[in-house]
Write an enzyme that holds these catalytic residues in place. Structure first.
Site, short mmCIF file in Angstrom:
data_model
loop_
_atom_site.label_atom_id
_atom_site.label_comp_id
_atom_site.label_asym_id
_atom_site.label_seq_id
_atom_site.Cartn_x
_atom_site.Cartn_y
_atom_site.Cartn_z
N CYS A 193 0.80 -1.24 0.00
CA CYS A 193 0.00 0.00 0.00
C CYS A 193 0.83 1.28 0.00
CB CYS A 193 -0.97 -0.01 1.18
SG CYS A 193 -0.27 -0.68 2.70
N GLN A 220 2.52 5.44 8.41
CA GLN A 220 1.51 4.51 7.89
C GLN A 220 0.41 4.20 8.92
OE1 GLN A 220 4.99 2.22 5.43
NE2 GLN A 220 3.06 1.11 5.64
N HIS A 286 -1.99 6.48 4.36
CA HIS A 286 -0.54 6.52 4.55
C HIS A 286 0.01 7.86 4.05
CE1 HIS A 286 -0.83 2.45 5.69
NE2 HIS A 286 -0.27 1.83 4.65
N1 LIG Z 1 -4.36 -3.61 5.16
C1 LIG Z 1 -3.81 -2.94 4.15
O1 LIG Z 1 -3.84 -1.68 4.11
C2 LIG Z 1 -3.16 -3.69 3.03
C3 LIG Z 1 -2.76 -2.96 1.91
C4 LIG Z 1 -2.17 -3.63 0.84
C5 LIG Z 1 -1.98 -4.99 0.90
N2 LIG Z 1 -2.34 -5.68 2.01
C6 LIG Z 1 -2.18 -7.14 1.99
O2 LIG Z 1 -3.48 -7.69 1.83
C7 LIG Z 1 -3.57 -8.96 2.50
C8 LIG Z 1 -4.68 -8.91 3.53
O3 LIG Z 1 -4.36 -7.91 4.47
P1 LIG Z 1 -5.37 -7.53 5.63
O4 LIG Z 1 -4.77 -6.33 6.25
O5 LIG Z 1 -6.77 -7.47 5.14
O6 LIG Z 1 -5.22 -8.83 6.61
P2 LIG Z 1 -6.22 -9.38 7.72
O7 LIG Z 1 -7.10 -8.29 8.22
O8 LIG Z 1 -5.37 -10.10 8.69
O9 LIG Z 1 -7.15 -10.45 6.92
C9 LIG Z 1 -6.62 -11.68 6.49
C10 LIG Z 1 -7.68 -12.52 5.80
O10 LIG Z 1 -7.08 -13.79 5.45
C11 LIG Z 1 -7.96 -14.83 5.93
N3 LIG Z 1 -7.19 -16.02 6.29
C12 LIG Z 1 -6.37 -16.20 7.35
N4 LIG Z 1 -5.90 -17.47 7.37
C13 LIG Z 1 -6.46 -18.11 6.32
C14 LIG Z 1 -6.39 -19.44 5.80
N5 LIG Z 1 -5.66 -20.40 6.40
N6 LIG Z 1 -7.09 -19.74 4.69
C15 LIG Z 1 -7.85 -18.82 4.08
N7 LIG Z 1 -7.98 -17.53 4.54
C16 LIG Z 1 -7.28 -17.18 5.64
C17 LIG Z 1 -8.65 -14.24 7.14
O11 LIG Z 1 -9.84 -14.97 7.41
P3 LIG Z 1 -10.37 -15.24 8.92
O12 LIG Z 1 -11.06 -13.97 9.37
O13 LIG Z 1 -11.31 -16.37 8.76
O14 LIG Z 1 -9.18 -15.56 9.77
C18 LIG Z 1 -8.92 -12.82 6.65
O15 LIG Z 1 -10.08 -12.80 5.86
C19 LIG Z 1 -2.19 -9.20 3.11
O16 LIG Z 1 -1.47 -9.99 2.23
C20 LIG Z 1 -1.61 -7.80 3.23
O17 LIG Z 1 -0.22 -7.80 3.24
C21 LIG Z 1 -2.95 -5.07 3.07
#
Ligand SMILES: NC(=O)c1ccc[n+]([C@@H]2O[C@H](COP(=O)([O-])OP(=O)(O)OC[C@H]3O[C@@H](n4cnc5c(N)ncnc54)[C@H](OP(=O)(O)O)[C@@H]3O)[C@@H](O)[C@H]2O)c1
Length: 393
Positions: A193, A220, A286
């Protein structure tokens, strides 16, 4: 109904061997049986969302609720959430209510043969990095167009880190990706991001004057760490000067994004970059302080003019989620600020301010982008819209 590629089973096993685009009309040739000549008419495309319960996943829900082209048919998350209605599986943290039409959808496990994903042409992934790589591979092997937010495939030689306003031409790599990986679908990633905001903000400057050296310090938002992210004891009244792996991502991904794509491979942009990443006590958005040395010297006024006159490429490509301006300049002395400016262009615009001379390099400025909209879910949606317009979905 107009017959269009994705309605008639576009990406599946039949491989796209070429397309030309004029006024959204395209002739699509496929190996094997003759295919129709199609015009994209905005007919609904069925989509699935993996990682639907997370920080990025929830943003997908709000942005897809009333999307003019995309119709959410399947939701996926971890085995902990699978089998529950979305309303019961999610710990909803968005300012708007859970979209009514998503509440009753039963969350599936993230496997392509789950009935929920059978008809989905597009898979948006907001999966945790630990699992994203393998799961996304499986969906691409099953013929889906996968739009990922995870880091796993970003630096693959044949996977683009796509930002329509910056490097739409990197889509040319998809043909090589399908060939190399021998898959009927494909994977397109978003940048990390903070890298997305920086790449959009620096693109007008790089294009006009050329970047030689870049030093960036980020501030961030908490939502960038996902949910539940940092504990309040860690982030309240505090700044954390470490975000695991983030500095390396900014330093490598930006050079790929701002580089070129030709003859089935990427060439990095040839500037030097050093990043310092900090987590601050802000929910969304950010902020980044950037100093740069330019190949062609420019005054602050010339840099501001380059930013202001940069064309609205996503809008001109006809992408329905595109903002009026991909990048904009705010000349108030104390802007951009996350609370005031993160929703410019509905969260899709990167705002720049405070362009001035740098005593060490040439120019310094502050830029701001919404991390879960343009920096994540919204960025993926723009990428999928671009693929529809270009005939890849
Ligand atoms: N947050 C940001 O601003 C941002 C920006 C750019 C990129 N990203 C990237 O986007 C991705 C998601 O980020 P996030 O911030 O949304 O993370 P998050 O809030 O931790 O969400 C993670 C998701 O993955 C699922 N998950 C976890 N373990 C799993 C498994 N074994 N099988 C299938 N699904 C599973 C979770 O489901 P449950 O609820 O069921 O555990 C949840 O829906 C990451 O790779 C991160 O680096 C994030």
């Amino acid at each position: 109904m107009v017959e269009v590629g994705f309605v008639t089973g576009a990406i599946g096993r039949s491989s796209l061997v070429g397309f030309s685009s004029r006024n959204n009309e395209r002739a699509v040739q496929r190996r094997g049986r003759a295919r129709v000549v199609m015009a994209y008419d905005g007919s609904p495309v069925k989509v699935g969302v993996l990682g639907c319960t997370g920080s990025v996943g929830q943003r997908f829900m709000t942005l897809l609720e009333d999307h003019p082209w995309f119709d959410v048919v399947g939701l996926g998350a971890s085995p902990r959430s699978a089998g529950k209605k979305y309303n019961d599986a999610v710990s909803w943290k968005q300012a708007s209510a859970i979209p009514e039409k998503m509440k009753e959808i039963v969350v599936s496990e993230c496997v392509p043969d789950a009935p929920a994903f059978k008809d989905a042409m597009i898979i948006f992934s907001g999966l945790d990095n630990t699992f994203a790589g393998d799961i996304e591979d499986e969906f691409a092997k099953a013929g889906k167009a996968v739009f990922s937010n995870a880091k796993n495939h970003r630096m693959d030689d044949d996977v683009p880190i796509l930002i329509p306003t910056v490097n739409a031409s990197h889509l040319d790599i998809i043909e090589a990706q399908r060939k190399n990986k021998d898959i009927p679908g494909f994977i397109i990633t978003n940048a990390n991001c903070s890298t997305t905001a920086m790449s959009i903000g620096l693109k007008p400057i790089h294009e006009k004057f050329g970047l030689e050296k870049v030093i960036v310090s980020t501030m961030q938002a908490i939502s960038g760490a996902g949910y539940p992210g940092l504990s309040s004891m860690d982030i309240f009244d505090n700044v954390v000067p470490h975000i695991g792996g983030e500095e390396g991502k900014m330093e490598t991904e930006a050079k790929k994004i701002l580089g070129t794509c030709a003859d089935g491979s990427f060439q990095d942009a040839d500037f030097m970059i050093s990043a310092m990443c900090n987590r601050v006590h802000v929910i969304d958005g950010h902020t980044e302080a950037v100093s740069m040395q330019l190949k062609t010297k420019a005054t602050p006024e010339e840099v501001i003019d380059a930013i202001r006159s940069y064309p609205s490429i996503a809008k001109s490509l006809g992408l329905p989620s595109a903002p009026a301006k991909d990048v904009d300049y705010n000349d108030a002395p104390d802007r951009p600020q996350p609370r005031l400016d993160r929703m410019v262009g509905n969260g899709y615009t990167v705002t720049i301010g405070r362009v001035r001379e740098c005593n060490v390099l040439d120019i310094k400025l502050v830029l701001l982008g919404h991390n879960t909209i343009v920096g994540a879910a919204g960025g993926s949606i723009l990428n999928a819209e671009l693929c529809c317009v270009k005939g890849l979905v």
